[in-house]
Enzyme design. Structure first.
Site, PDB file in Angstrom:
ATOM      1  N   SER A 141       0.836  -1.204   0.000  1.00  0.00           N
ATOM      2  CA  SER A 141       0.000   0.000   0.000  1.00  0.00           C
ATOM      3  C   SER A 141       0.862   1.240   0.000  1.00  0.00           C
ATOM      4  O   SER A 141       1.996   1.229   0.506  1.00  0.00           O
ATOM      5  CB  SER A 141      -0.886  -0.012   1.250  1.00  0.00           C
ATOM      6  OG  SER A 141      -1.493   1.241   1.462  1.00  0.00           O
ATOM      7  N   TYR A 154      -1.621  -1.257  10.764  1.00  0.00           N
ATOM      8  CA  TYR A 154      -1.731  -1.633   9.346  1.00  0.00           C
ATOM      9  C   TYR A 154      -0.631  -0.952   8.532  1.00  0.00           C
ATOM     10  O   TYR A 154       0.058  -1.597   7.742  1.00  0.00           O
ATOM     11  CB  TYR A 154      -3.106  -1.244   8.812  1.00  0.00           C
ATOM     12  CG  TYR A 154      -3.296  -1.512   7.337  1.00  0.00           C
ATOM     13  CD1 TYR A 154      -3.714  -2.755   6.889  1.00  0.00           C
ATOM     14  CD2 TYR A 154      -3.051  -0.514   6.396  1.00  0.00           C
ATOM     15  CE1 TYR A 154      -3.894  -3.006   5.529  1.00  0.00           C
ATOM     16  CE2 TYR A 154      -3.220  -0.751   5.043  1.00  0.00           C
ATOM     17  CZ  TYR A 154      -3.637  -1.996   4.612  1.00  0.00           C
ATOM     18  OH  TYR A 154      -3.803  -2.251   3.260  1.00  0.00           O
TER      19      TYR A 154
END
Length: 246
Positions: A141, A154
């Site tokens: 990401s 995360y």
């Protein structure tokens, strides 16, 4: 390379980007192995796709389950040549939130980071390096580079996966194996429901991942994440502030 007539293992293949990867790669004539936790969704997927999709229930947060499942997978599928580490979870409470769950720390770190390492190691020592064009794909990401305020764990796991992908690529330089990192923008999946605007579609991102693998690219920025390398050079403070508030 072409992703046709390959045996491909995908984690988290019952929803979101993982499901789109399963559907698109299956349609191209590949044999797909799916690891996921929900038996109901796995059964639905197997019924929908037929004999070329093999499903295995596995809680990726549990090392014993991962090792046992992978032992079965490796025994039954000796020709796995592509691994796509896609499964991930994301919890949004901050460390100061009243609903922050201490136990979620280990769960999130294990699924997002440790499990991909376990699976990669087990496949490298068994099947991957015996194949003609082995590929390991880590779905990452843009938050690995520019984290946001919420979802700190995360973001940290994706940063770790980003670093690991680079190191593993160095380790495998003298082997036929490639290590691909797909750096994603905000994508419209069940995990991101109710969060943000202007999301990329999971189907489009899955297609871009497949095309990038076939084109031989190793570090790929997809969708809106494509601006990150440029912004890192020209205006890192601006992009950092934008993602901080996202």
């Amino acid at each position: 390379m072409q992703l046709i007539n390959k045996t491909i293992l995908i984690t988290g293949g019952t929803s979101g980007i993982g499901l789109e990867l399963v559907n698109q790669l299956h349609a191209s004539g590949n044999e797909i192995i799916v690891l996921a936790r929900c038996q109901h969704k796995l059964d639905e997927l197997a019924k929908q796709c037929g004999a070329m999709v093999h499903t295995y229930r596995c809680d990726l947060s549990q090392r014993q389950q991962v090792e046992q499942t992978m032992d079965t997978v490796i025994t039954q599928h000796r020709d796995i040549s592509v691994l796509i580490n896609n499964a991930a979870v994301q919890y949004t409470p901050t460390f100061l939130s009243s609903d922050f769950d201490f136990d979620s720390i280990a769960h999130e770190v294990t699924i997002n980071f440790t499990a991909p390492l376990w699976i990669t190691s087990l496949l490298l020592e068994s099947t991957l390096l015996r194949q003609k064009e082995p590929v390991i794909v880590n779905v990452s990401s843009g938050l690995a580079i520019y984290p946001k305020t919420t979802s700190a764990i995360y973001c940290a796991t994706k940063a770790a996966l980003h670093s690991f992908s680079q190191s593993l690529r160095y380790q495998l330089e003298k082997t036929p194996a490639r290590v691909v990192e797909a750096i994603l923008p905000l994508v419209d999946t069940p995990m991101t429901q109710g969060r943000g605007n202007g999301k990329a579609s999971a189907a489009d991102i899955a297609l871009q991942i497949i095309q990038a693998i076939e084109a031989g690219r190793d570090e790929i920025y997809l969708g809106k994440a494509r601006i990150l390398p440029l912004m890192q050079r020209l205006a890192p403070g601006i992009i950092k502030d934008i993602l901080k508030r996202s």
